[in-house]
Design a protein around this motif. Structure first.
Motif, PDB file in Angstrom:
ATOM      1  N   UNK A 118       0.842  -1.193   0.000  1.00  0.00           N
ATOM      2  CA  UNK A 118       0.000   0.000   0.000  1.00  0.00           C
ATOM      3  C   UNK A 118       0.880   1.248   0.000  1.00  0.00           C
ATOM      4  N   UNK A 119       0.479   2.255  -0.800  1.00  0.00           N
ATOM      5  CA  UNK A 119       1.290   3.466  -0.839  1.00  0.00           C
ATOM      6  C   UNK A 119       0.502   4.766  -0.967  1.00  0.00           C
ATOM      7  N   UNK A 120      -0.816   4.702  -1.180  1.00  0.00           N
ATOM      8  CA  UNK A 120      -1.545   5.943  -1.458  1.00  0.00           C
ATOM      9  C   UNK A 120      -3.025   5.838  -1.113  1.00  0.00           C
ATOM     10  N   UNK A 121      -3.738   6.923  -1.343  1.00  0.00           N
ATOM     11  CA  UNK A 121      -5.171   6.963  -1.095  1.00  0.00           C
ATOM     12  C   UNK A 121      -5.945   5.991  -1.960  1.00  0.00           C
ATOM     13  N   UNK A 122      -5.452   5.738  -3.172  1.00  0.00           N
ATOM     14  CA  UNK A 122      -6.116   4.759  -4.045  1.00  0.00           C
ATOM     15  C   UNK A 122      -6.062   3.372  -3.402  1.00  0.00           C
ATOM     16  N   UNK A 123      -4.928   3.042  -2.808  1.00  0.00           N
ATOM     17  CA  UNK A 123      -4.782   1.757  -2.111  1.00  0.00           C
ATOM     18  C   UNK A 123      -5.808   1.664  -0.987  1.00  0.00           C
ATOM     19  N   UNK A 124      -5.932   2.734  -0.229  1.00  0.00           N
ATOM     20  CA  UNK A 124      -6.879   2.766   0.888  1.00  0.00           C
ATOM     21  C   UNK A 124      -8.307   2.554   0.388  1.00  0.00           C
ATOM     22  N   UNK A 125      -8.688   3.277  -0.656  1.00  0.00           N
ATOM     23  CA  UNK A 125     -10.046   3.171  -1.194  1.00  0.00           C
ATOM     24  C   UNK A 125     -10.323   1.774  -1.749  1.00  0.00           C
ATOM     25  N   UNK A 126      -9.347   1.203  -2.453  1.00  0.00           N
ATOM     26  CA  UNK A 126      -9.524  -0.119  -3.041  1.00  0.00           C
ATOM     27  C   UNK A 126      -9.720  -1.177  -1.967  1.00  0.00           C
ATOM     28  N   UNK A 127      -8.854  -1.177  -0.968  1.00  0.00           N
ATOM     29  CA  UNK A 127      -8.956  -2.189   0.084  1.00  0.00           C
ATOM     30  C   UNK A 127     -10.218  -2.000   0.925  1.00  0.00           C
ATOM     31  N   UNK A 128     -10.594  -0.766   1.185  1.00  0.00           N
ATOM     32  CA  UNK A 128     -11.828  -0.512   1.929  1.00  0.00           C
ATOM     33  C   UNK A 128     -13.015  -1.107   1.167  1.00  0.00           C
ATOM     34  N   UNK A 129     -13.026  -0.938  -0.153  1.00  0.00           N
ATOM     35  CA  UNK A 129     -14.136  -1.435  -0.965  1.00  0.00           C
ATOM     36  C   UNK A 129     -14.153  -2.958  -1.023  1.00  0.00           C
TER      37      UNK A 129
END
Length: 77
Positions: A17-28
């Motif tokens: 994980x390195x960014x906000x996109x990673x956070x959004x993807x995993x949350x989803x």
């Protein structure tokens, strides 16, 4: 994080994980699993906390994390 009656919070170590996109993807993707009521992704710490109605299915969580392009390396201590 306070625990609500009838829920279980489990923290996993996740690499890649390195960014906000990673956070959004995993949350989803984790949030779509049966029984999951909340997902808290801390990119900088490499941790994902999953709150669920019952003990989480580690294999199912690892599978969706892997399919999203990250690696669940285990439960955090």
């Amino acid at each position: 994080m306070a625990s609500t009656v009838g829920t279980v919070s489990t923290t996993y170590a996740v690499s890649g994980m390195s960014c906000g996109h990673c956070e959004a993807t995993l949350t989803r993707v984790i949030g779509e699993l049966d029984g999951v009521t909340a997902v808290d992704v801390r990119v900088a710490a490499g941790l994902v906390t999953v709150t669920s109605a019952a003990e989480p299915d580690d294999a199912a969580i690892a599978e969706v994390v892997d399919e999203a392009g990250y690696e669940l390396t285990g439960r955090a201590a």
